[in-house]
Design an enzyme around this catalytic site. Structure first.
Site, mmCIF file in Angstrom:
data_model
loop_
_atom_site.group_PDB
_atom_site.id
_atom_site.type_symbol
_atom_site.label_atom_id
_atom_site.label_comp_id
_atom_site.label_asym_id
_atom_site.label_seq_id
_atom_site.Cartn_x
_atom_site.Cartn_y
_atom_site.Cartn_z
ATOM 1 N N GLY A 12 0.838 -1.203 0.000
ATOM 2 C CA GLY A 12 0.000 0.000 0.000
ATOM 3 C C GLY A 12 0.866 1.243 0.000
ATOM 4 C CB SER A 13 2.071 3.445 -1.950
ATOM 5 O OG SER A 13 1.309 3.050 -3.072
ATOM 6 C CG ASN A 15 -3.218 10.445 3.587
ATOM 7 O OD1 ASN A 15 -3.994 10.665 4.498
ATOM 8 N ND2 ASN A 15 -2.244 11.282 3.284
ATOM 9 C CE LYS A 210 -11.621 4.987 12.160
ATOM 10 N NZ LYS A 210 -10.604 5.931 11.842
#
Ligand SMILES: NC(=O)c1ccc[n+]([C@@H]2O[C@H](COP(=O)([O-])OP(=O)(O)OC[C@H]3O[C@@H](n4cnc5c(N)ncnc54)[C@H](O)[C@@H]3O)[C@@H](O)[C@H]2O)c1
Length: 345
Positions: A12-13, A15, A210
């Protein structure tokens, strides 16, 4: 395993993915038990007329998802998932959860037998058939032991090294405390304090749910309500989150609710973060979610709407929507045109 040098790959890259890669890139140089070289999987896409991964390796900055923040040179972007994971002892997953099934299937057969994973993903696989944590899904699909990290962590603030805490959850049956402590070393810094608890479900379920509470907080902001109203929304949301976690997951520890992954994450998400912001805009602009996502998020993905939909499908298949009236209201406001004012009262 304990004496082996661990090689780390970040899947993953975006934010948060880029911030996690930055922390790991610095930390592997501090401890001799880690290989200095960190792979970061970059989903192939063009940015400013250049392949994003190539641009990251040339500039040591992810200008699309984390502009203005430099990455250590030992973090190397790669668009080939097989190359990224084939030698990794530790796989750190930081992608929006909707992409997890496809990424996992592209990794199958490429991993070391001794590999283990850590998920920083906030999301849930939940539909009318059942419920599964993202880390459970990854562990089952790739047949690796999993751990999870979650906390009150707005990516851009952590990137600027503003103090934050997070919680690492591990399963005592498959991960020793020594191994959990070594994973803690990989992520802990003076500005990003990582606590450890032997409770994966307790850490992870709150990070997913959340986002539903954050949508409600955004509705409240969009309606121009004040801080008392938002506090009421947070309180009611927290109670339902607690009830949901207890009803559907066994062995969750009560104290996990008080860690960064619990109440602190709910608070920060209800004041900052993309779900709150987009929900405020949803009320003000009355535009569809897709348009808001495209306009405000610059390629990032909204998690709360997906989780709200999935939780609704799961509960309604069990005739349990009445037990969770707050979650149900968020769903109906988001997808069935119900008046946002109904979020309170
Ligand atoms: N951003 C935050 O502040 C923050 C903080 C804590 C946790 N998280 C969680 O971390 C996870 C990752 O969030 P993020 O902020 O790094 O993501 P993001 O929304 O910023 O980035 C999207 C990422 O997905 C990739 N992508 C796009 N299409 C894809 C596809 N079809 N297949 C695979 N990858 C694709 C993009 O290249 C990019 O790397 C999420 O679960 C999020 O809830 C985010």
């Amino acid at each position: 395993m304990a004496s082996k040098i661990w090689r780390v790959s970040i899947i993953g890259s975006g934010n948060w993915g880029t911030v996690v890669a930055r922390i790991v890139g610095h930390n592997v140089k501090r401890f001799s038990c880690f290989d200095e070289h960190v792979w970061m999987y970059v989903y192939p896409e063009m940015f400013e007329g250049e392949d994003l991964g190539t641009q990251i390796n040339r500039t040591h900055e992810n200008r699309k998802y984390l502009p203005g923040i430099s990455l250590p040179k030992n973090v190397v972007a790669n668009g080939n998932i097989h190359e990224c994971v084939k030698n990794a002892d530790i796989l750190v997953f930081v992608i929006p959860h909707q992409f997890v099934p496809k990424i996992c299937s592209s990794m199958e057969g490429s991993l070391l037998k001794s590999a283990r994973g850590v998920s920083f993903i906030k999301g849930l696989f939940c539909n009318k058939d059942g419920i599964e944590l993202v880390s459970q899904y990854i562990g089952k699909t790739l047949r690796i032991p999993m751990n999870t990290v979650s906390g009150a962590n707005v990516a851009n603030e952590v990137a600027q090294e503003k103090f934050a805490e997070a919680t690492l959850g591990f399963d005592e049956k498959v991960t020793s405390r020594d191994e959990a402590s070594r994973l803690q070393q990989l992520f802990d810094t003076p500005y990003f304090r990582v606590g450890i608890v032997p409770d994966i479900a307790g850490v992870e379920i709150q990070g997913a749910l959340k986002n539903i509470i954050a949508l409600a907080a955004g509705f409240s902001d969009g309606l121009g309500m004040g801080s008392n109203t938002k506090a009421a929304v947070i309180r009611i949301g927290l109670k339902e989150m607690h009830k949901f976690a207890r009803m559907f997951f066994e062995g969750i520890k009560e104290e996990t609710f008080w860690e960064s992954c619990g109440i602190a994450d709910v608070i920060t998400t209800c004041y900052a973060g993309r779900n709150r912001r987009c929900a405020e805009e949803f009320v003000k602009s009355k535009q569809p979610w897709n348009d808001i996502e495209k306009r405000l998020l610059n390629g990032q993905r909204l998690q709360g709407t997906l989780t709200s939909q999935e939780v609704h499908d799961f509960l309604s298949a069990r005739n349990l929507t009445d037990e969770f009236p707050f979650f149900e209201k968020v769903f109906k406001i988001s997808f069935e045109g119900q008046d946002p004012n109904s979020i309170i009262g």
